[in-house]
Design an enzyme around this catalytic site. Sequence first.
Site, PDB file in Angstrom:
ATOM      1  N   GLY A  45     -14.425  -3.678  -3.375  1.00 26.06           N
ATOM      2  CA  GLY A  45     -13.471  -4.196  -2.902  1.00 26.06           C
ATOM      3  C   GLY A  45     -12.669  -3.083  -2.156  1.00 26.06           C
ATOM      4  CD  GLN A  50      -7.973   0.114  -1.552  1.00 30.39           C
ATOM      5  OE1 GLN A  50      -8.291  -0.830  -1.967  1.00 30.39           O
ATOM      6  NE2 GLN A  50      -8.612   1.365  -2.211  1.00 30.39           N
ATOM      7  CB  CYS A  89      -9.451   3.424  -6.885  1.00 28.54           C
ATOM      8  SG  CYS A  89      -8.569   2.673  -5.333  1.00 28.54           S
ATOM      9  CG  LEU A  90     -13.378   2.420  -1.907  1.00 31.83           C
ATOM     10  CD1 LEU A  90     -13.535   1.384  -0.568  1.00 31.83           C
ATOM     11  CD2 LEU A  90     -14.750   3.381  -1.611  1.00 31.83           C
ATOM     12  CG  HIS A 131      -9.196  -2.147  -8.656  1.00 31.06           C
ATOM     13  ND1 HIS A 131      -9.436  -1.049  -9.417  1.00 31.06           N
ATOM     14  CD2 HIS A 131      -8.946  -1.702  -7.346  1.00 31.06           C
ATOM     15  CE1 HIS A 131      -9.522   0.063  -8.519  1.00 31.06           C
ATOM     16  NE2 HIS A 131      -8.962  -0.679  -7.444  1.00 31.06           N
ATOM     17  CD  GLU A 132      -9.932  -4.198  -4.329  1.00 32.61           C
ATOM     18  OE1 GLU A 132      -8.778  -3.874  -3.887  1.00 32.61           O
ATOM     19  OE2 GLU A 132     -10.769  -3.604  -4.995  1.00 32.61           O
ATOM     20  CG  HIS A 135      -5.132  -1.345  -4.123  1.00 30.04           C
ATOM     21  ND1 HIS A 135      -4.737  -0.270  -4.400  1.00 30.04           N
ATOM     22  CD2 HIS A 135      -6.374  -1.591  -4.706  1.00 30.04           C
ATOM     23  CE1 HIS A 135      -5.773   0.510  -4.723  1.00 30.04           C
ATOM     24  NE2 HIS A 135      -6.795  -0.227  -4.787  1.00 30.04           N
TER      25      HIS A 135
HETATM   26 ZN   LIG Z   1      -8.726   0.240  -5.577  1.00 29.76          ZN
END
Ligand SMILES: [Zn+2]
Length: 169
Positions: A45, A50, A89-90, A131-132, A135
């Site tokens: 995701g 991000q 998380c990226l 999670h997304e 953000h």
């Molecule tokens: Zn994340």
Amino acid sequence: MIYEIRTYGDQVLREDALKVEEINEEIVEIVENMVETMRDAGGVGLAAPQVGINKRIFVIDVEDGITRKVINPEFLEYSDEIVEHEEGCLSIPGVYKKVKRPARVKIKYTNEKGEEVVEEAEGLLSRAFQHENDHLNSTLFVDRISPVAKRMVSKKLQMLKKETLKRQK
Ligand SMILES: [Zn+2]
């Protein structure tokens, strides 16, 4: 086009994302670039903040055959049942910790074609939606881990923040 992924300590991750008012060519292009960026990074995701874009958009690919392109999401229901699972998380490379979240969710969003989608999700997809979506509300998964876990990763987070700020100079 592959976007640069913003990392822990970047201010854009701590800003509330703005609603998308109209799905036009620019938005479609952002969504496509986000999918490309997510695939390139090997993530399940990716949310617009991000990649430095302050809009309520995220993309998800949990390898169930559908790449979800989510615009202006809204949760309609959360299950009472809570489950705990490890997340990463990226934007926070190298940090993996358990997070408690509702097991199932019902979500409503607009896709890149402007169609309204309502989905019920469980397992990894439910977790990815939550999670997304966090953000978009300037929340990171490390905000949701236990105090003990937080202490365990605090050094690593400090380091990441330092590197992020150094890169921005
Ligand atoms: Zn994340």
